[in-house]
Design a protein around this motif. Structure first.
Motif: not given
Length: 461
Positions: A64-65, A81-85, A92-93, A100-101
């Motif tokens: 969730l976060l 994008v950094l969180v996605s990487i 996840i995500g 994000g991209l």
């Protein structure tokens, strides 16, 4: 703060800005995407918790976060994008990575940073996909071949990375193009507004110049003739009983002056009515300056303003026509003043030659107005009119002595508006000449003017 192209969208009417969103629709979209991403990541967090041997609630809360980070995509696209990487190994995500991209590619972030983060996302997705597909192939009952695993990893990683990046780059470029076109349109609108204001100012100036020229012509034509008529009428009143023959002669002169004044007024009014038929105007003088300004207005202004400028130009052109007063008429002018009893001496120096019509007309008007002032303010004074033809100029001077009160000359009581000297100065300076006027040491008054000797051919050029 990183400025992104996403919050420069032009569609719709901007509402009151709230935080980094410019419109309510943007707030609703980002909150909706964040909620959808949080729900997705929360569900994927269950599988992540099972693989990592963590409590399921911890995996759901973590998902969730992570998913909720998408809400700040417009403000901090790099952080999203950094969180996605970082969460790619946890698988996840999916929505977080794609959106994000796209947001990063559509933003104003430098291209090298976009390429670096997109390449990192591509590499991370490739590695995770390669490992997952390899594990699936190892547990399968058939061998698809050595090419299957890397091919699937390449296809999946490119499919999740390339489309959002390319689409984001396209949207960003299109948005910047639209913004540039909008700024250019605003700039053109401002320039058109300035041109319209300038054209209106020039049209107003041309109208004012034309009104001044007409007033000056009316003053020159009417003041001199009427002044002579008043002087003759006063003389007629004085000799009516004593010398009937002289009274008859003065009465005839008054009639002649009145007819001449009416003729000149008709000619002037005719010029003003038919001025639009004049095709060209000669430069020089107040009339020519009005013509130049009017031509500029006609070229730049809208149709109504152009019509005003064209009419002013036509009237100015007609005012400088060849059939106006000229230097040769000065002798007749002096003779008319002599007929009123005024002692006028005319002296001409140099060889007379042809000048531009505006030069000859201005010279005539200067002498005419100076003689009119003598009739008004120096009745009975001796007057000397000098005209000098020089190589590069033509000069004229009208000088009168002190009024001869003892000689019985009476003041005719002519009114004075104070515009005669002003009009003469305007005429002379408009042609680039020099005008000087003032009292003399002997108690009289002197009017002097020097005009550049523009030939007829030069004046018409």
């Amino acid at each position: 703060m990183t400025t992104t192209g996403a919050h420069q969208e032009a569609a719709g009417t901007p509402d009151r800005a709230w935080l980094w969103w410019g419109r309510r629709r943007s707030v609703a979209l980002d909150v909706g995407l964040g909620a959808l991403s949080a729900l997705e990541c929360g569900l994927e967090g269950v599988g992540f918790a099972e693989k990592a041997a963590l409590p399921v609630p911890f995996g759901v809360l973590f998902g969730l976060l992570v998913g909720a980070v998408l809400v700040v995509r417009r403000r901090w696209p790099i952080a999203v994008v950094l969180v996605s990487i970082a969460t790619t190994p946890a698988e996840i995500g999916f929505l977080l990575g794609v959106v994000g991209l796209y947001t990063l590619a559509a933003s104003e972030v430098p291209r090298r940073i976009i390429a670096l983060l997109a390449g990192t996302q591509l590499a991370a997705t490739f590695i995770v996909t390669f490992v997952d597909v390899r594990q699936g192939v190892d547990t399968a009952e058939f061998d698809p071949g050595p090419w299957y695993v890397p091919l699937m990893a390449v296809l999946v990683s490119l499919g999740l990375t390339a489309p959002p990046v390319l689409f984001g780059l396209y949207i960003g470029a299109r948005r910047r193009l639209m913004e540039s076109l909008r700024e250019r349109a605003d700039s053109l609108e401002q320039e058109l507004s300035l041109l319209a204001d300038r054209a209106e100012e020039r049209a107003q100036w041309a109208r004012q110049e034309e009104r001044t020229r007409i007033a000056r012509e009316m003053h020159d034509v009417v003041a001199h003739r009427v002044s002579l008529m008043v002087v003759h009428a006063a003389a007629l009143q004085a000799v009516a009983l004593k010398d009937p023959q002289k009274a008859v002669k003065n009465a005839a002169l008054v009639g002649d002056m009145g007819r001449q004044a009416l003729t000149e007024l008709r000619e002037m009014l005719g010029v003003l009515r038919s001025g639009e038929d004049v095709l060209a105007a000669r430069p020089g003088g107040a009339a020519a300056s009005a013509a130049v300004a009017s031509a500029a207005v006609a070229a730049e202004a809208p149709a109504p303003l152009a019509a005003v400028g064209a009419a002013a130009a036509a009237a100015a052109a007609a005012a400088a026509a060849d059939d106006g007063p000229c230097l040769a008429d000065i002798e007749v002018l002096v003779g008319q003043s002599r007929q009123t009893g005024l002692v006028v001496e005319l002296s001409v120096h140099g060889e007379a030659r042809g000048y531009a019509p505006e030069v000859e007309q201005t010279a005539f008007r200067v002498v005419q107005e100076a003689l009119t002032n003598v009739h008004k303010h120096a009745a009975g004074a001796r007057v000397t009119v000098r005209l000098a033809h020089r190589d590069a100029e033509v000069a004229m001077q009208v000088e009168n002595g002190a009024p001869d009160v003892s000689g019985g000359a009476a003041d005719a009581g002519l009114p004075s508006g104070g515009n005669g000297l002003v009009g003469m100065r305007e005429r002379v300076t408009a042609l680039g000449g020099v005008f000087v006027s003032g009292p003399t040491d002997a108690g009289g008054f002197r009017v002097s003017a020097v005009l550049p000797a523009v030939g007829v051919g030069e004046g018409a050029a």
